[in-house]
Design an enzyme around this catalytic site. Sequence first.
Site, PDB file in Angstrom:
ATOM      1  N   SER B 321       0.843  -1.204   0.000  1.00 13.56           N
ATOM      2  CA  SER B 321       0.000   0.000   0.000  1.00 13.56           C
ATOM      3  C   SER B 321       0.879   1.255   0.000  1.00 13.56           C
ATOM      4  CB  SER B 321      -0.913  -0.022   1.230  1.00 13.56           C
ATOM      5  OG  SER B 321      -1.424   1.252   1.474  1.00 13.56           O
ATOM      6  N   TRP B 324       2.307   1.702  -3.352  1.00 12.34           N
ATOM      7  CA  TRP B 324       1.288   2.188  -4.294  1.00 12.34           C
ATOM      8  C   TRP B 324       1.213   3.724  -4.220  1.00 12.34           C
ATOM      9  CZ3 TRP B 324      -3.281   4.945  -3.415  1.00 12.34           C
ATOM     10  CH2 TRP B 324      -4.159   5.039  -4.496  1.00 12.34           C
ATOM     11  N   HIS B 325       1.424   4.268  -3.010  1.00 17.94           N
ATOM     12  CA  HIS B 325       1.330   5.725  -2.854  1.00 17.94           C
ATOM     13  C   HIS B 325       2.469   6.444  -3.559  1.00 17.94           C
ATOM     14  CE1 HIS B 325      -1.641   4.836   0.274  1.00 17.94           C
ATOM     15  NE2 HIS B 325      -2.047   6.072   0.098  1.00 17.94           N
ATOM     16  N   GLY B 326       3.619   5.815  -3.654  1.00 23.17           N
ATOM     17  CA  GLY B 326       4.729   6.490  -4.322  1.00 23.17           C
ATOM     18  C   GLY B 326       5.902   5.548  -4.488  1.00 23.17           C
TER      19      GLY B 326
END
Lengths: 441, 473
Positions: B321, B324-326
């Site tokens: 997760s 996924w954000h960066g």
Amino acid sequence: MAARVSTPGAQKWSKRLLFALLLALLLLPAIQAKFQLVELMPLSGYSEAAPEPDFSPETVFDNSYQPALDKYLEEQIGFRPWMIRLRNQLAYSVFKLDRANNTVLGIDDMMFDGRAADSYLGRDFVGEAEIDRNVRRFKDVQDTLASHGTLLVFVIAPGKSDIYSDMMPADYRNAPHTRSNYTAYAEKLAAANVNLLDMSALFRHWRDTSAYPVFPRGGIHWSLWARDLAVDTLFDYVRQRGHFNFPDCYVTNREVSNIPRDTDDDLAKVLNLFKEPEAFRMSYQKLEFTPLQPGQRKPNLLLVGDSFAWGIVAYLSSVFSPESHFWYYNTEVQWSGAGGLPEQKQVNQLDKRVELKGRDVVLVLYTEPNLTAFDNYFSASVYKAYHPYTAADNLRIQGIKQQLMQDTALTSRLQERAYHDNIPLTTLFEWEAIGAFDKIR
Amino acid sequence: MVFSSTLFLFYFLPSFLLLYYAVPARLKNAVALLASLGFYAWGGLHFLGLFLASVVVNFVLIRYMDATSQRSRKRVFLLLSIVLNVGMLFYFKYANFFLDNASAVRSYLGGPALTWEKVVLPIGISFFTFEKLTYTIDVYRGVNKPLKSFWDFLLYIMLFPKMIAGPIVRFHEIAGQLTDRSAFDTVDQKLAGLFRFGIGLAKKVLIANVLGEQADLIFKMNPATLSAPLAWLGAVAYTFQIYFDFSGYSDMAIGLGRMMGFQFPENFNNPYISRSITEFWQRWHITLGRWMRDYLYIPLGGNRVKPSRLYVNLWTVFILSGFWHGAAWNFIAWGAFHGLFLVLDRLFLLRLSRRLGSFSIVPTFLITVVGWVLFRSETLGGALAYAGRMFAGGTSSLPYFTPEFWTTLTLASGFAFLAALPTVERRALRVLAAEHLTLPRALALSITTAVLLILSVSYVLSSSFNPFIYFRF
């Protein structure tokens, strides 16, 4: 899934009307932008306007058109002045904040130019060595011009932050106060016997003795009242130092008002509020000059200075000859005693020796915060005109040029300019090297 | 196109809404799709072709998957679709990251650094990839039948309100609305939608941007020069900035959806009143949390595995997760940080927080604040140095910040924490989720919307207008 809720007809139509009104609210700015239905007071201050972007398949595909249009529409949108004034008024009325570029709101709503405040605190001090060099060169130019019969005077116009330092906001009052450019120049110019008129020192005195404030609450410049005192003092100084006999001034049409005039609210205007802060009660008068008497003559003046110099330009033609000129920031000829302006307005394109020939007086007037650039290269360029480069100087310039050519960032910048302006790259390096040399000469 | 831009607010949105309301129901999807294509193309014209091609391929694959009755063949189509979507995401979002790291390792081992042309990230790829995957997996699982119309599928993926930054709408949540939205086509929904949009815009512009300005200044400073109070202030300002920014964007998306007759899922539910990190993730970016749960955590075994495996799974899901954000180590560290607290929750922290009752809001909030430092910093090293200053102690006084900043910070804290009072939370929910409005309430909502819009626009327009007093050479 929620069931659909029916509402009685009237209610439904009322709600539809509300929704339509809200949609209209979103549509109105674009309509106003197109048709200018309401006339709005334009915003004050100077900012670069976004140009209308070029639409072409290339600009759309390389994604340069879209942000440019965003920016352009943002500036063109209807009711923008109202929206900006609303934001500024809220910040001002609720938080006592001003939102103009680099302005500072002090005690009793006294407004300051942030750059001047930083300068007063010594944050932009350029160093003793540079100041010594500038003073030495200015004195040299003063002596050279004196030998040609021209009086050169350096006038330091007062900085509001210096005169009203006790009214600056707490974060400035409590900040460390180190040696400023003003302190160093005032001291060193006087010590070098430069013809110096330190208006700052006078204004500090006048602040306590003058009948009206020497700076307006909402202005960056000296108040019109104090400006007239300064003009009278300056002309007296020139008269005595140059042994000139030119007309005297006297005051007429004195009015007292709290409606600011001319530059007395230039800072307040740029806050772009719906309602400007209340101004100080000020005296507004007119300086008149006695007609030219037998034995009197109007000297030929060159005035070089920043925006404070504009304050005295209005009076120049009463005292100085039609050949007189004003070089704004030593960059552009912006006033001529004969009216109209010369064809060549760019100062750097003028032959300094020709321009100075026959001048009786040269006044160089800069305000405290502008002393970071001293006289904006005026004395350096005149010095160069009277002292061309020697072979040793040229050798040093070539050395500097070689050094600069190692600077990759500068090279890429100059390459771009060479391409854009169609100037050989080596010429641009030459110019850069000369500029750097002149700073240390 | 940004929701808070002049172009969107005064040209795109009103023109779109007028046209959308003017056309008959059967043409509304076409209008919405055209607007969405224009919206995407405005910032991502380069990627539009590639993006459309991937949607076509995905649509065809799922049609084949649905048409076949053999489980093994279905699985092949499922895998093809997943590989296509994840492959695109991996290439566009993570190629630079992996090459950067490979290059760094190579340099460390004495080899020359790698050179390559940087891959540009298409706008919204993280969000629409996840949505395409939900379509694939929901159809595979038999939760929904595939859409008959390619255009409806394209609309599901491209629907402009939620395309760039969510909420991540799972296919089964919206499948019915793609073909029939008459149930929500009421003036009350439209008024409530515009109100919600106004709330979102105000959250972003009036709160997040004001706090962000100062947070940016503090995070830009050399960590070594930060005092502990200043470091905490920067972290707290960013904590509220990211919440009001992101939840504001979700509010705008949800509001726009309601104006069009769509009901998007909620994405935030007062996350800073959480009493544990587990609860935080039930309140923060809810649609991502659900996606991760349904399409990653449960397939990994969910809760029905032995505890040690469960902890590994939890941690894995949160590291992914974060990633996924960066595509950077600090995002991975942020995911790992939250994953660690989720494991600790299961081990003992939940029991402790139950004992603390509402007081556990404080430590939970502080944990999230520290987490945001990992998220906000440019590098992992920078984040650790910053966090180090936060815990370095000392009581030096703070530098000057404007009263506007302090007032905004106080308001932001108030809005974020007031919902800890159940009556406030219930009332807020009633206002935001209302489907039927009485006339006085409609009037109040409209006036509030108008005021919020005007205020927000005044902030937006003035943010780029900082005139100088005079032109200077």
